[in-house]
Write a protein that holds these residues in place. Structure first.
Motif, mmCIF file in Angstrom:
data_model
loop_
_atom_site.group_PDB
_atom_site.id
_atom_site.type_symbol
_atom_site.label_atom_id
_atom_site.label_comp_id
_atom_site.label_asym_id
_atom_site.label_seq_id
_atom_site.Cartn_x
_atom_site.Cartn_y
_atom_site.Cartn_z
ATOM 1 N N VAL A 133 30.346 75.783 -23.145
ATOM 2 C CA VAL A 133 29.395 76.907 -23.961
ATOM 3 C C VAL A 133 28.346 76.445 -24.474
ATOM 4 O O VAL A 133 27.207 77.072 -24.539
ATOM 5 N N LEU A 134 28.709 76.260 -25.784
ATOM 6 C CA LEU A 134 28.135 76.343 -26.889
ATOM 7 C C LEU A 134 27.114 74.919 -27.137
ATOM 8 O O LEU A 134 25.730 75.299 -27.005
ATOM 9 N N GLU A 167 24.228 75.893 -25.321
ATOM 10 C CA GLU A 167 23.515 76.555 -25.565
ATOM 11 C C GLU A 167 22.416 76.316 -26.149
ATOM 12 O O GLU A 167 21.426 76.270 -26.687
ATOM 13 N N ARG A 168 23.090 74.819 -27.387
ATOM 14 C CA ARG A 168 22.315 74.011 -27.937
ATOM 15 C C ARG A 168 20.925 73.379 -27.533
ATOM 16 O O ARG A 168 20.146 73.540 -27.741
ATOM 17 N N TRP A 220 20.084 74.298 -24.497
ATOM 18 C CA TRP A 220 18.890 74.418 -24.041
ATOM 19 C C TRP A 220 17.885 75.662 -24.840
ATOM 20 O O TRP A 220 16.712 75.168 -25.087
ATOM 21 N N PHE A 221 18.615 75.898 -26.272
ATOM 22 C CA PHE A 221 17.349 76.101 -27.943
ATOM 23 C C PHE A 221 17.036 75.026 -27.533
ATOM 24 O O PHE A 221 15.529 74.579 -27.901
#
Length: 174
Positions: A34-35, A38-39, A41-42
């Protein structure tokens, strides 16, 4: 829907063969992915907007050569680098901790095997084999989880470094 039910049943069977420690490995693996998502995506969606805003602000400045302008440039680069590196240490920690969680499952499984041997003796090899299997599955699961994280976290770290260097190159000294 039936496929998902069968998939869930095979996951439950796998966890039953390795013990409850596999739930902890699965939780660490889920959090790590998940992290990382997210990274990514960022890095690919959010950061280009941040980068473009910083570059536009830099290009709009009349003064880009003074000491004060250089400190502003460094501050913007530092803020962007902080956003890029957010949660990277936690991801690397999760990658490193997965094999250790698996090893914890092996140790607890071997303790259970020795308890069975102490109570029932060593006359039942089938019972010992299933206990040893239960003890080694968590280590394998922890290593597989870590291997999946090592590759993608290394790639992510390299992409973060390239994005930071690209931002630095986009803010030339006039």
């Amino acid at each position: 829907m039936i496929y998902l039910m069968e998939l869930w049943e095979s996951v439950r069977n796998f966890i039953a063969t390795g013990g409850d420690v596999l739930w902890i490995v699965a939780a660490a693996l889920f959090l790590m992915w998940v992290l990382m998502i997210e990274r990514y995506w960022f890095l690919y969606v959010e950061f280009p907007r941040v980068r473009n805003a910083i570059v536009a602000n830099w290009d709009a400045r009349a003064d880009t050569t003074s000491w004060y302008a250089h400190r502003i440039r460094e501050a913007w680069i530092s803020e962007a680098a902080e956003k890029l590196n957010a949660r990277m240490l936690f991801i690397k920690t999760l990658v490193a901790i997965c094999p250790l969680i698996g090893l914890l499952g092996t140790v607890t499984g071997m303790i259970a095997v020795f308890e069975i041997m102490a109570v029932q003796g060593t006359g039942n090899p089938r019972l010992m084999a299933s206990g040893i299997s239960m003890a080694t599955v968590p280590t394998m699961a922890g290593m597989v989880a870590a291997l999946s994280g090592v590759f993608f976290s290394s790639r992510l770290e390299a992409k973060v470094k390239v994005a930071r260097e690209s931002l630095i190159d986009s803010l030339p000294h006039h």
